[in-house]
Design a protein around this motif. Structure first.
Motif, PDB file in Angstrom:
ATOM      1  N   ASN A   1       0.830  -1.196   0.000  1.00  0.00           N
ATOM      2  CA  ASN A   1       0.000   0.000   0.000  1.00  0.00           C
ATOM      3  C   ASN A   1       0.874   1.260   0.000  1.00  0.00           C
ATOM      4  OD1 ASN A   1      -2.667   1.350   0.373  1.00  0.00           O
ATOM      5  ND2 ASN A   1      -1.763   1.935   2.334  1.00  0.00           N
ATOM      6  N   LEU A   2       1.929   1.272   0.816  1.00  0.00           N
ATOM      7  CA  LEU A   2       2.858   2.407   0.832  1.00  0.00           C
ATOM      8  C   LEU A   2       3.443   2.629  -0.557  1.00  0.00           C
ATOM      9  CD1 LEU A   2       5.555   3.309   3.394  1.00  0.00           C
ATOM     10  CD2 LEU A   2       6.233   2.929   1.026  1.00  0.00           C
ATOM     11  N   LEU A   3       3.891   1.551  -1.170  1.00  0.00           N
ATOM     12  CA  LEU A   3       4.474   1.678  -2.511  1.00  0.00           C
ATOM     13  C   LEU A   3       3.432   2.145  -3.520  1.00  0.00           C
ATOM     14  CD1 LEU A   3       6.719  -1.505  -2.467  1.00  0.00           C
ATOM     15  CD2 LEU A   3       7.477   0.875  -2.269  1.00  0.00           C
ATOM     16  N   ASP A   4       2.186   1.675  -3.390  1.00  0.00           N
ATOM     17  CA  ASP A   4       1.122   2.113  -4.298  1.00  0.00           C
ATOM     18  C   ASP A   4       0.925   3.621  -4.232  1.00  0.00           C
ATOM     19  OD1 ASP A   4       0.699  -0.476  -5.149  1.00  0.00           O
ATOM     20  OD2 ASP A   4      -1.097  -0.797  -3.917  1.00  0.00           O
ATOM     21  N   TRP A   5       1.058   4.213  -3.033  1.00  0.00           N
ATOM     22  CA  TRP A   5       0.903   5.657  -2.896  1.00  0.00           C
ATOM     23  C   TRP A   5       2.000   6.424  -3.622  1.00  0.00           C
ATOM     24  CZ3 TRP A   5      -3.159   8.351  -2.149  1.00  0.00           C
ATOM     25  CH2 TRP A   5      -4.203   7.878  -1.351  1.00  0.00           C
ATOM     26  N   THR A   6       3.096   5.774  -4.000  1.00  0.00           N
ATOM     27  CA  THR A   6       4.182   6.481  -4.696  1.00  0.00           C
ATOM     28  C   THR A   6       4.053   6.417  -6.212  1.00  0.00           C
ATOM     29  OG1 THR A   6       5.716   4.598  -4.839  1.00  0.00           O
ATOM     30  CG2 THR A   6       5.743   5.900  -2.784  1.00  0.00           C
ATOM     31  N   VAL A   7       3.180   5.560  -6.720  1.00  0.00           N
ATOM     32  CA  VAL A   7       3.093   5.349  -8.174  1.00  0.00           C
ATOM     33  C   VAL A   7       2.683   6.617  -8.906  1.00  0.00           C
ATOM     34  CG1 VAL A   7       1.889   4.079 -10.004  1.00  0.00           C
ATOM     35  CG2 VAL A   7       2.677   2.868  -7.961  1.00  0.00           C
ATOM     36  N   GLY A   8       1.721   7.365  -8.379  1.00  0.00           N
ATOM     37  CA  GLY A   8       1.215   8.538  -9.079  1.00  0.00           C
ATOM     38  C   GLY A   8       2.107   9.761  -9.017  1.00  0.00           C
ATOM     39  N   GLY A   9       3.134   9.725  -8.195  1.00  0.00           N
ATOM     40  CA  GLY A   9       4.044  10.861  -8.083  1.00  0.00           C
ATOM     41  C   GLY A   9       5.338  10.597  -8.841  1.00  0.00           C
ATOM     42  N   SER A  10       6.198  11.584  -8.865  1.00  0.00           N
ATOM     43  CA  SER A  10       7.481  11.445  -9.552  1.00  0.00           C
ATOM     44  C   SER A  10       8.648  11.278  -8.580  1.00  0.00           C
ATOM     45  CB  SER A  10       7.732  12.676 -10.429  1.00  0.00           C
ATOM     46  OG  SER A  10       7.781  13.840  -9.615  1.00  0.00           O
ATOM     47  N   GLU A  11       8.356  11.227  -7.291  1.00  0.00           N
ATOM     48  CA  GLU A  11       9.405  11.218  -6.264  1.00  0.00           C
ATOM     49  C   GLU A  11      10.322   9.999  -6.346  1.00  0.00           C
ATOM     50  OE1 GLU A  11       5.873  13.473  -5.094  1.00  0.00           O
ATOM     51  OE2 GLU A  11       6.115  11.360  -5.584  1.00  0.00           O
ATOM     52  N   MET A  12       9.803   8.868  -6.777  1.00  0.00           N
ATOM     53  CA  MET A  12      10.605   7.647  -6.827  1.00  0.00           C
ATOM     54  C   MET A  12      11.374   7.499  -8.141  1.00  0.00           C
ATOM     55  SD  MET A  12      10.287   5.844  -3.974  1.00  0.00           S
ATOM     56  CE  MET A  12      10.311   4.071  -4.205  1.00  0.00           C
ATOM     57  N   HIS A  13      11.038   8.292  -9.156  1.00  0.00           N
ATOM     58  CA  HIS A  13      11.685   8.175 -10.461  1.00  0.00           C
ATOM     59  C   HIS A  13      13.190   8.422 -10.342  1.00  0.00           C
ATOM     60  CE1 HIS A  13      11.997   8.139 -14.789  1.00  0.00           C
ATOM     61  NE2 HIS A  13      12.710   9.254 -14.713  1.00  0.00           N
ATOM     62  N   GLU A  14      13.970   7.417 -10.678  1.00  0.00           N
ATOM     63  CA  GLU A  14      15.434   7.438 -10.646  1.00  0.00           C
ATOM     64  C   GLU A  14      16.008   7.679  -9.244  1.00  0.00           C
ATOM     65  OE1 GLU A  14      16.985   9.913 -13.782  1.00  0.00           O
ATOM     66  OE2 GLU A  14      16.026   8.690 -15.325  1.00  0.00           O
ATOM     67  N   LYS A  15      15.206   7.472  -8.210  1.00  0.00           N
ATOM     68  CA  LYS A  15      15.684   7.608  -6.826  1.00  0.00           C
ATOM     69  C   LYS A  15      16.534   6.390  -6.492  1.00  0.00           C
ATOM     70  CE  LYS A  15      14.253  10.254  -4.182  1.00  0.00           C
ATOM     71  NZ  LYS A  15      14.663  11.584  -3.707  1.00  0.00           N
ATOM     72  N   PRO A  16      17.755   6.563  -6.007  1.00  0.00           N
ATOM     73  CA  PRO A  16      18.565   5.419  -5.589  1.00  0.00           C
ATOM     74  C   PRO A  16      17.887   4.687  -4.418  1.00  0.00           C
ATOM     75  CG  PRO A  16      19.941   7.361  -5.894  1.00  0.00           C
ATOM     76  CD  PRO A  16      18.507   7.820  -5.926  1.00  0.00           C
ATOM     77  N   VAL A  17      17.777   3.368  -4.542  1.00  0.00           N
ATOM     78  CA  VAL A  17      17.118   2.547  -3.522  1.00  0.00           C
ATOM     79  C   VAL A  17      17.895   1.251  -3.301  1.00  0.00           C
ATOM     80  CG1 VAL A  17      14.798   3.457  -4.020  1.00  0.00           C
ATOM     81  CG2 VAL A  17      15.601   1.391  -5.189  1.00  0.00           C
ATOM     82  N   ALA A  18      17.715   0.699  -2.111  1.00  0.00           N
ATOM     83  CA  ALA A  18      18.296  -0.609  -1.779  1.00  0.00           C
ATOM     84  C   ALA A  18      17.435  -1.215  -0.679  1.00  0.00           C
ATOM     85  CB  ALA A  18      19.745  -0.459  -1.312  1.00  0.00           C
ATOM     86  N   TRP A  19      17.706  -2.473  -0.354  1.00  0.00           N
ATOM     87  CA  TRP A  19      16.992  -3.112   0.747  1.00  0.00           C
ATOM     88  C   TRP A  19      17.887  -4.095   1.460  1.00  0.00           C
ATOM     89  CZ3 TRP A  19      15.599  -3.798  -4.372  1.00  0.00           C
ATOM     90  CH2 TRP A  19      15.884  -5.053  -4.926  1.00  0.00           C
ATOM     91  N   VAL A  20      17.526  -4.340   2.708  1.00  0.00           N
ATOM     92  CA  VAL A  20      18.198  -5.329   3.535  1.00  0.00           C
ATOM     93  C   VAL A  20      17.164  -6.393   3.883  1.00  0.00           C
ATOM     94  CG1 VAL A  20      19.341  -5.752   5.752  1.00  0.00           C
ATOM     95  CG2 VAL A  20      19.806  -3.645   4.489  1.00  0.00           C
ATOM     96  N   ASN A  21      17.516  -7.645   3.672  1.00  0.00           N
ATOM     97  CA  ASN A  21      16.669  -8.783   4.030  1.00  0.00           C
ATOM     98  C   ASN A  21      17.246  -9.367   5.313  1.00  0.00           C
ATOM     99  OD1 ASN A  21      15.482 -11.336   4.285  1.00  0.00           O
ATOM    100  ND2 ASN A  21      15.480 -11.716   2.085  1.00  0.00           N
ATOM    101  N   VAL A  22      16.490  -9.320   6.421  1.00  0.00           N
ATOM    102  CA  VAL A  22      16.993  -9.811   7.703  1.00  0.00           C
ATOM    103  C   VAL A  22      16.476 -11.213   8.043  1.00  0.00           C
ATOM    104  CG1 VAL A  22      17.350  -7.486   8.618  1.00  0.00           C
ATOM    105  CG2 VAL A  22      15.191  -8.682   9.088  1.00  0.00           C
ATOM    106  N   ALA A  23      15.734 -11.824   7.125  1.00  0.00           N
ATOM    107  CA  ALA A  23      15.184 -13.165   7.362  1.00  0.00           C
ATOM    108  C   ALA A  23      16.292 -14.217   7.304  1.00  0.00           C
ATOM    109  CB  ALA A  23      14.128 -13.483   6.311  1.00  0.00           C
ATOM    110  N   PRO A  24      16.071 -15.363   7.941  1.00  0.00           N
ATOM    111  CA  PRO A  24      17.036 -16.458   7.842  1.00  0.00           C
ATOM    112  C   PRO A  24      17.197 -16.902   6.386  1.00  0.00           C
ATOM    113  CG  PRO A  24      15.412 -16.906   9.556  1.00  0.00           C
ATOM    114  CD  PRO A  24      14.938 -15.691   8.808  1.00  0.00           C
ATOM    115  N   GLU A  25      18.334 -17.492   6.099  1.00  0.00           N
ATOM    116  CA  GLU A  25      18.617 -17.985   4.745  1.00  0.00           C
ATOM    117  C   GLU A  25      17.459 -18.848   4.261  1.00  0.00           C
ATOM    118  OE1 GLU A  25      20.536 -17.793   1.391  1.00  0.00           O
ATOM    119  OE2 GLU A  25      21.480 -16.969   3.166  1.00  0.00           O
ATOM    120  N   GLY A  26      17.047 -18.633   3.015  1.00  0.00           N
ATOM    121  CA  GLY A  26      15.956 -19.400   2.431  1.00  0.00           C
ATOM    122  C   GLY A  26      14.584 -18.787   2.650  1.00  0.00           C
ATOM    123  N   ARG A  27      14.516 -17.692   3.421  1.00  0.00           N
ATOM    124  CA  ARG A  27      13.236 -17.013   3.665  1.00  0.00           C
ATOM    125  C   ARG A  27      13.365 -15.550   3.252  1.00  0.00           C
ATOM    126  NH1 ARG A  27      11.136 -17.979   9.424  1.00  0.00           N
ATOM    127  NH2 ARG A  27       9.306 -17.060   8.438  1.00  0.00           N
TER     128      ARG A  27
END
Length: 190
Positions: free
Chosen positions: A102-128
């Protein structure tokens, strides 16, 4: 400074990174990882934790107008003012949690995310957590973000590693988060 913000730069350019959790659960290892990133920020990096996930209304395209609901306007404003974003999200039923999508859906109609550098960290155990990471990559690609692959990492955090202060003391996790922030900052300043 805003609540949940840490400034770690001295002189010169400061890279501002917005930390966004995909969890609304108290005691979340994902949110704890981002709270830890607040403390682990290297020199030259300012980090702020977005804490409005639970306040966002359900996305409705009819409300995606110039007069956005206040929580959605705040989200877009925070994204626009950041140099980059770092996400950390759990996986539910093999994909992103509904509230985070839902948070990501709220960004679709705007231009704020266009070419914005992004990354993520996955803290789940291996395989999840892989389904959430793959879905996040798909959505962020659709939004035309600049995915920093070198900063998209797995840093496993066992649930028992979260302390009473809602951070993680493990030095390897802290250094891993510091490395992610450094990688993002280096990418931003190019």
């Amino acid at each position: 400074m805003l609540h949940g913000e840490c400034r770690a730069g001295r002189g010169g350019a400061v890279v501002e990174i917005l930390l966004v959790t995909g969890s609304t659960r108290s005691g979340s290892t994902n949110t704890a990882a981002l709270r830890t990133a607040l403390e682990a920020a290297p020199d030259g990096v300012t980090v702020a934790l977005y804490e409005g996930l639970a306040e966002l209304p359900a996305f409705n395209p009819d409300q995606d107008t110039d007069s956005l609901p206040a929580p959605a306007a705040d989200l877009r404003g925070r994204i626009a003012s950041a140099d980059a974003l770092l996400f950390c999200t759990p996986e539910y039923a093999g994909t992103l949690p509904g509230s985070f999508k839902n948070l990501l859906d709220w960004t679709v109609g705007g231009s704020e995310m266009h070419e914005k550098p992004v990354a993520w960290v996955n803290v789940a155990p291996e395989g999840r957590g892989n389904g959430a990471s793959e879905t996040l990559r798909t959505v962020l690609g659709y939004l035309s973000t600049d995915i920093i692959d070198a900063a998209c990492v797995r840093l496993t955090v066992p649930r028992g590693a979260v302390g009473s202060d809602e951070t993680i003391e493990d030095p390897q996790v802290r250094e891993g988060l510091r490395d992610v922030l450094r990688t993002i900052a280096k990418h931003v300043v190019g």
